[in-house]
Design a protein around this motif. Structure first.
Motif, PDB file in Angstrom:
ATOM      1  N   THR A  85      -2.071  90.001  -4.375  1.00  0.00           N
ATOM      2  CA  THR A  85      -0.653  90.058  -4.727  1.00  0.00           C
ATOM      3  C   THR A  85      -0.061  91.410  -4.363  1.00  0.00           C
ATOM      4  O   THR A  85       1.052  91.490  -3.835  1.00  0.00           O
ATOM      5  CB  THR A  85      -0.477  89.781  -6.225  1.00  0.00           C
ATOM      6  OG1 THR A  85      -0.990  88.476  -6.524  1.00  0.00           O
ATOM      7  CG2 THR A  85       0.980  89.847  -6.633  1.00  0.00           C
ATOM      8  N   PRO A 108      -2.189  82.315  -1.857  1.00  0.00           N
ATOM      9  CA  PRO A 108      -3.230  83.326  -1.645  1.00  0.00           C
ATOM     10  C   PRO A 108      -4.252  82.889  -0.594  1.00  0.00           C
ATOM     11  O   PRO A 108      -4.699  81.742  -0.597  1.00  0.00           O
ATOM     12  CB  PRO A 108      -3.881  83.453  -3.025  1.00  0.00           C
ATOM     13  CG  PRO A 108      -2.817  83.029  -3.977  1.00  0.00           C
ATOM     14  CD  PRO A 108      -2.046  81.956  -3.270  1.00  0.00           C
ATOM     15  N   SER A 113      -6.641  79.198  -5.468  1.00  0.00           N
ATOM     16  CA  SER A 113      -6.055  79.547  -6.757  1.00  0.00           C
ATOM     17  C   SER A 113      -5.683  78.296  -7.546  1.00  0.00           C
ATOM     18  O   SER A 113      -5.424  77.230  -6.987  1.00  0.00           O
ATOM     19  CB  SER A 113      -4.821  80.423  -6.550  1.00  0.00           C
ATOM     20  OG  SER A 113      -3.928  79.816  -5.636  1.00  0.00           O
ATOM     21  N   TYR A 121       1.645  84.014  -8.351  1.00  0.00           N
ATOM     22  CA  TYR A 121       1.608  84.768  -7.095  1.00  0.00           C
ATOM     23  C   TYR A 121       2.969  84.710  -6.393  1.00  0.00           C
ATOM     24  O   TYR A 121       3.541  85.742  -6.025  1.00  0.00           O
ATOM     25  CB  TYR A 121       0.511  84.179  -6.204  1.00  0.00           C
ATOM     26  CG  TYR A 121       0.413  84.754  -4.811  1.00  0.00           C
ATOM     27  CD1 TYR A 121      -0.217  85.971  -4.568  1.00  0.00           C
ATOM     28  CD2 TYR A 121       0.919  84.049  -3.714  1.00  0.00           C
ATOM     29  CE1 TYR A 121      -0.326  86.483  -3.280  1.00  0.00           C
ATOM     30  CE2 TYR A 121       0.814  84.555  -2.421  1.00  0.00           C
ATOM     31  CZ  TYR A 121       0.190  85.772  -2.222  1.00  0.00           C
ATOM     32  OH  TYR A 121       0.083  86.272  -0.946  1.00  0.00           O
TER      33      TYR A 121
END
Length: 308
Positions: A85, A108, A113, A121
């Motif tokens: 991030t 990501p 995730s 995110y």
């Protein structure tokens, strides 16, 4: 310039020299061909742009040079595809400082995730930039699906307003449209489903083969949006063998070969990618060569009146 998530937005390839440096003359030649054909924006540094191999300085160069070529006529969108991030936020800020008009944000990288992690995110990035954001939803390649429920949370962020829809599930276009109406702009990201998606009501097309065939791509979009579906279909059927080159792990090599054939690109890729070899190379070249032999004449698509 009014920013709108609509029209044809090429996911542009990054041009390299034989010495593995940025080939800016050929890159700008391609950008000029896109603008002349009538595209609505340029998307830099995506998977087709070999984002994972680019340095942050190279990304800044690409933004600066593309902005110069666009000269305020169309927006320039930078892709965020990072592992953390913190790095994603830094790249978003750098892209904004470099002059980018918008961001396309991937989930990501290299980590599957959870829904909560994915939403967090995206929201963390959106909270640190003023730029409009398009979420890239591609569970086929990235194993993370951004669901309607997740978009309900993401739409709380004022600058998240679009999705590059690459689930390959046409029904999902209807799900998103029924839930969000026109508040969420939908752009198809799957070349061989583009016309179907346009007729299902998407706002735009983040395209791949447009890198080699900009006029044909924009013509299909314009015809479809002008209600001239049969004419769009005739071009689309010719285009389909080429468009299928986009749904391959070697899409970069495939499309760069097509760019060479149309005179607006080079074949050089950055390692670990290598140029296509052997039978697969011959297969792709035949698809390109056969298509060029029957390349259609296009109507005066630039002057069509399109529907919203």
């Amino acid at each position: 310039m009014k920013f709108e998530w609509k029209g044809v937005m090429p996911a542009i390839t990054t041009k390299f020299t034989e010495k593995d440096t940025l080939d800016m003359p050929m890159f700008l030649k391609n950008i000029e061909a896109q603008i002349e054909a009538g595209v609505s924006g340029i998307v830099l540094g995506g998977s087709l742009g070999e984002a994972s191999t680019l340095t942050r300085e190279e990304k800044k160069v690409l933004i600066r040079e593309t902005l110069g070529a666009a000269n305020g006529k169309i927006p320039v969108v930078m892709t965020i595809a990072e592992q953390t991030t913190a790095t994603a936020i830094e790249v978003a800020r750098e892209s904004q400082e470099a002059g980018a008009d918008g961001l396309m944000v991937l989930p990501p990288m290299r980590y599957k995730s959870t829904d909560l992690e994915t939403v967090t995110y995206f929201k963390d990035i959106a909270s640190q930039t003023d730029l409009p954001i398009m979420i890239y939803n591609n569970p086929v390649d990235y194993k993370i699906e951004v669901t309607v429920k997740m978009f309900q949370e993401l739409m709380e962020m004022e600058n998240i307003g679009a999705v590059k829809e690459s689930t390959r599930d046409i029904i999902n276009i209807g799900r998103l449209r029924n839930q969000f109406g026109n508040d969420l702009k939908i752009l198809t990201g799957v070349d061989p489903l583009a016309l179907e998606s346009l007729l299902a009501g998407v706002d735009g097309w983040v395209a791949g083969l447009v890198c080699a065939f900009p006029r044909e791509t924009v013509a299909i979009y314009k015809l479809a949006k002008a209600g001239r579906a049969q004419e769009a279909l005739e071009i689309y059927r010719w285009f389909l063998p080429l468009l299928e080159l986009d749904i391959s792990p070697q899409l970069v090599q495939n499309i760069k070969l097509a760019e060479v054939a149309t005179g607006i690109g080079t074949e050089y890729v950055r390692k670990p990618r290598l140029p296509l070899q052997g039978n697969e190379r011959q297969r792709v070249l035949k698809v390109i060569e056969d298509s060029l032999k029957t390349r259609p004449e296009l109507p005066d698509y630039k002057n069509l009146t399109t529907m919203a």
